[in-house]
Scaffold this motif. Structure first.
Motif, PDB file in Angstrom:
ATOM      1  N   ARG B  45      20.957 -38.194  26.624  1.00 31.35           N
ATOM      2  CA  ARG B  45      20.952 -38.388  28.084  1.00 31.35           C
ATOM      3  C   ARG B  45      19.822 -39.336  28.485  1.00 31.35           C
ATOM      4  N   PHE B  48      21.048 -42.763  27.529  1.00 28.04           N
ATOM      5  CA  PHE B  48      22.243 -43.186  28.269  1.00 28.04           C
ATOM      6  C   PHE B  48      21.904 -43.584  29.703  1.00 28.04           C
ATOM      7  N   LYS B  49      20.896 -42.952  30.265  1.00 28.41           N
ATOM      8  CA  LYS B  49      20.506 -43.308  31.631  1.00 28.41           C
ATOM      9  C   LYS B  49      19.874 -44.696  31.701  1.00 28.41           C
ATOM     10  N   LEU B  51      20.897 -47.255  29.414  1.00 27.66           N
ATOM     11  CA  LEU B  51      21.829 -48.204  28.824  1.00 27.66           C
ATOM     12  C   LEU B  51      23.146 -48.123  29.562  1.00 27.66           C
ATOM     13  N   SER B 106      19.523 -50.676  32.214  1.00 30.82           N
ATOM     14  CA  SER B 106      20.181 -50.246  33.446  1.00 30.82           C
ATOM     15  C   SER B 106      19.451 -49.007  33.937  1.00 30.82           C
ATOM     16  N   VAL B 107      19.665 -48.691  35.178  1.00 31.55           N
ATOM     17  CA  VAL B 107      19.044 -47.490  35.741  1.00 31.55           C
ATOM     18  C   VAL B 107      20.088 -46.795  36.606  1.00 31.55           C
ATOM     19  N   ASP B 108      20.185 -45.483  36.474  1.00 32.59           N
ATOM     20  CA  ASP B 108      21.157 -44.699  37.241  1.00 32.59           C
ATOM     21  C   ASP B 108      20.453 -44.056  38.414  1.00 32.59           C
TER      22      ASP B 108
END
Lengths: 350, 192
Positions: B45, B48-49, B51, B106-108
Motif C-alpha cells: 500500500r 502503490f500510493k 506509483l 504519483s500521489v493519491d
C-alpha cells in the motif's frame, strides 16, 4: 516535482487484490540467488535477438591523457573498488579491477571502452539494443556484482572505441550515484543535515578514498537549468521578452527559455491573447517579475526560468560546459560525505 | 486525526516476539516468510500510493523484500517495529526508481483530505483553492510532499513518521509546520 501525477479520490485496492501479488518463493529465490545478466538466463535465448558471445579480450593499452591530471604508473597495482572507494576512476593498463559484494557496477556509458587488459568482457551482439537484467529494452544496463574480490565481468556495448573507461559505482543498499565523467556534482545544498546526540552527521555516510581523480565544479555564472513542472509562460518573439532576457548574464546562451510562476496562478493568466503587453524585470538571479498589462490593469507575478522537456537536455549541456574544473590531487587520501538514503548528495570535504 | 495503522504500534511483548522472528530469519532466510506475510500488504500500500500502476507496485514490493532478506544481517533491533526498517527500504527503492526514471511519482489524494489541509492553512475550502492546493503539491520538494503524504493522506502519527524518515518526532513536527506554512503561502489566488 517533475511529472508528479495527482490522483484524486482513486479507489483503494482491497487486501485480496493486493495479496494476489504475493509470492514469497520468488522473493526468496531472488534474494539468495546471484542476479545474472539477462544473456545468461536461458529464457532470453528464445527471443532470438542474436547470438550472445562471451569473449575474453586483451585490450591494447591506451594512453590516458586528461588535461591537468597527472599520469600515474599503476601497472603493478590492483584497483580495489569497494564500498570505501566509490569514485569514478580511470582504469589503467595492466590494472585489475576487483569489486566487493557491496558494490554494483552499472550504467556504462557507450562512448567509452575499457583500458584494463585483464578484464573479462562480455559483449552483447549483434543487436545494438541493450537490455537490462530484467530484460527490458534500455540504453543503459547493469551488472550486479555478487562475488567478492574477484575479477569482474563488465558488459560493454560492442565495438566501443573511446579512450577512457569510466566506472559508475554505487552501493547496493544506498545506491549513491557518482556520475559524470570527472566530477562529483554538488547538488541540493539545502538538504537538512541531522546530528545525533554525539554531534555526528547521522544521515550522512563518510566515504574515504585513497586514490581519486576527481574534479569539482567551480563557479559558473549560468543559472542551473530546471525542468518545467507545471504551467508555463512561453513568449517566443512576443513582447520583446526574448531580447530582454539576453541582458541577463545568468541566462546567456540558453535557448527556448520559458517561465514558471513561483505560486499557482489562475489559468487565464497564461492565455497570451489576454495581454496587450508583458514586461520582465530581474529581482535576483533566478527570480524575475513578470508584469502583464491589459488596458489599465497590471498583474504581476514572480517567475523562475525553466525549460520544457524538449529543451532541457541542451540547456543542461550548456550549463555543464560552462564550468571550469579543478581537480584534486591523484593519490591523495581524503573523504567526503554522501546521503545514506542515496538521494541527492553533497560534497563537504573533497 | 484517526489512527488507522493500528498494526504499526505494537505492544512491548509484540515487539519482543518480533525480535525472535527476526533472529530466526537471520539464521535461515526461509523463516523470513512470517515477516513477509505480516508486512506485505502494508508495504504494498505504501508503494502503490506513490506509483501509478498496480503491477509496478507489486514488482517494487517484491524488490523491497528481496533487499530486506539480503540486508537482514545488518539490521539491528533498536526497540522500534521492524516495519519502520522495511518502510525505509521501500522509500529508498522508490527514490532510486524515480531517479532513474523507471517509474513516475504519483500521489493519491482524497477530497476530504484536501479540505482538511485547507482548513489547517486557515482557508475556507472552495473549488478554486482546491485547484490551487493541488497545483501547489507540484511545487513542494520531495521531502515536503512525503511528509504531507504520510501525515494527511496516510494518517500516520508523528512517531511512525519519525521512525520511517529516521528523524526525531520534534523534527518531524517542525518540518510539518513549515510545509503547512509554505502551502498557506502558495494557496493564494491574488497576486496583485
Amino acid at each position: 516535482m517533475e511529472d508528479l501525477k495527482i490522483n484524486r479520490d482513486k479507489p483503494d485496492l482491497t487486501d485480496e487484490q493486493i495479496l494476489k501479488h504475493r509470492n514469497f518463493d520468488s522473493v526468496l529465490d531472488k534474494a539468495i540467488t546471484p542476479q545474472l545478466p539477462w544473456y545468461k538466463l536461458g529464457k532470453y535465448w528464445a527471443f532470438g535477438f542474436g547470438t550472445i558471445v562471451i569473449l575474453t579480450v586483451i585490450i591494447a593499452s591506451l594512453t590516458i591523457s586528461t588535461e591537468n591530471v597527472e599520469s600515474k604508473d599503476n601497472s603493478n597495482k590492483s584497483l580495489i573498488v569497494n564500498s570505501n572507494n566509490l569514485n569514478d576512476t580511470i582504469v589503467a593498463k595492466d590494472e585489475e579491477v576487483l569489486t566487493d559484494e557491496n558494490t554494483e557496477v552499472f550504467n556504462m556509458t557507450p562512448e567509452v571502452s575499457i583500458v584494463n587488459t585483464k578484464l573479462n568482457l562480455v559483449i552483447e551482439m549483434p543487436s545494438s539494443v541493450m537490455y537490462n537484467s530484467s530484460g527490458e529494452e534500455t540504453n543503459k544496463y547493469q551488472v550486479n556484482v555478487v562475488s567478492k574480490n574477484i575479477p569482474t565481468d563488465i558488459e560493454l556495448p560492442p565495438f566501443s572505441n573511446s579512450e577512457r573507461f569510466i566506472l559508475k559505482l554505487s552501493y547496493k543498499e544506498s545506491s549513491v550515484e557518482l556520475f559524470g565523467a570527472d566530477a562529483i556534482l554538488v547538488k541540493n545544498q539545502d538538504i537538512v543535515l541531522l546530528e545525533n546526540e554525539r554531534g555526528e552527521w547521522k544521515n550522512l555516510e563518510r566515504i574515504e578514498y585513497d586514490k581519486a581523480i576527481v574534479s569539482v565544479d567551480s563557479n559558473t555564472s549560468l543559472l542551473a537549468p530546471v525542468m518545467a513542472t507545471s504551467q508555463i509562460f512561453s513568449f517566443g518573439e512576443e513582447y520583446g521578452i526574448k531580447e530582454k532576457v539576453k541582458d541577463f548574464e545568468e541566462l546567456a546562451g540558453y535557448e527556448n527559455i520559458v517561465f514558471q510562476a513561483k505560486k499557482p496562478l489562475p489559468n487565464e493568466w497564461y492565455n497570451k491573447d489576454m495581454w496587450e503587453d508583458v514586461k520582465i524585470e530581474k529581482i535576483t538571479k533566478g527570480i524575475y517579475k513578470l508584469e502583464l498589462y491589459k488596458l489599465d490593469v497590471i498583474k504581476t507575478c514572480e517567475v523562475e526560468v525553466v525549460f520544457e522537456k524538449s529543451s532541457f537536455e541542451k540547456a543542461n549541456q550548456i550549463y555543464l560546459s560552462s564550468f571550469t574544473h579543478k581537480e584534486s590531487t591523484n593519490g591523495k587520501k581524503g573523504y567526503f560525505y554522501v546521503l545514506k538514503d542515496g538521494g541527492d548528495y553533497i560534497v563537504l570535504y573533497p | 486525526m484517526e489512527l488507522i495503522n493500528k498494526k504499526y504500534h505494537h505492544s512491548k511483548s509484540a515487539i519482543q516476539e518480533e525480535e525472535v522472528l527476526i533472529k530466526k530469519a537471520k539464521q535461515n532466510p526461509r523463516d523470513f516468510g512470517v515477516l513477509y506475510e505480516k508486512y506485505y500488504v502494508q508495504i504494498f500500500r505504501y508503494i502503490f500510493k506513490r506509483l501509478e500502476d498496480e503491477n509496478d507496485a507489486a514488482d517494487l514490493t517484491s524488490q523491497v523484500f528481496v533487499k530486506a532478506i539480503q540486508s537482514l544481517s545488518k539490521y539491528e533491533f533498536r526497540g522500534v517495529p521492524f516495519s519502520a526498517w522495511l518502510h525505509q527500504i521501500a522509500r529508498n527503492e522508490l527514490n532510486l526508481a524515480f531517479r532513474s526514471k523507471k517509474y513516475f511519482r504519483s500521489v493519491d489524494v482524497e477530497s476530504n483530505q484536501i479540505n482538511e489541509i485547507l482548513e489547517e492553512c486557515d482557508y475556507e475550502p472552495n473549488e478554486e483553492r482546491t485547484e490551487l492546493l493541488l497545483n501547489s503539491l507540484r511545487l513542494l520538494d520531495k521531502d515536503e510532499l512525503e511528509l504531507l503524504e504520510m501525515r494527511y493522506f496516510e494518517k500516520r502519527p508523528f512517531q511512525e513518521v519519525s521512525e520511517i524518515l529516521n528523524i526525531s518526532v520534534n523534527n518531524a513536527k517542525v518540518k510539518m509546520h513549515r510545509v503547512i506554512k509554505k502551502l498557506r503561502g502558495l494557496v493564494n489566488p491574488e497576486m496583485d
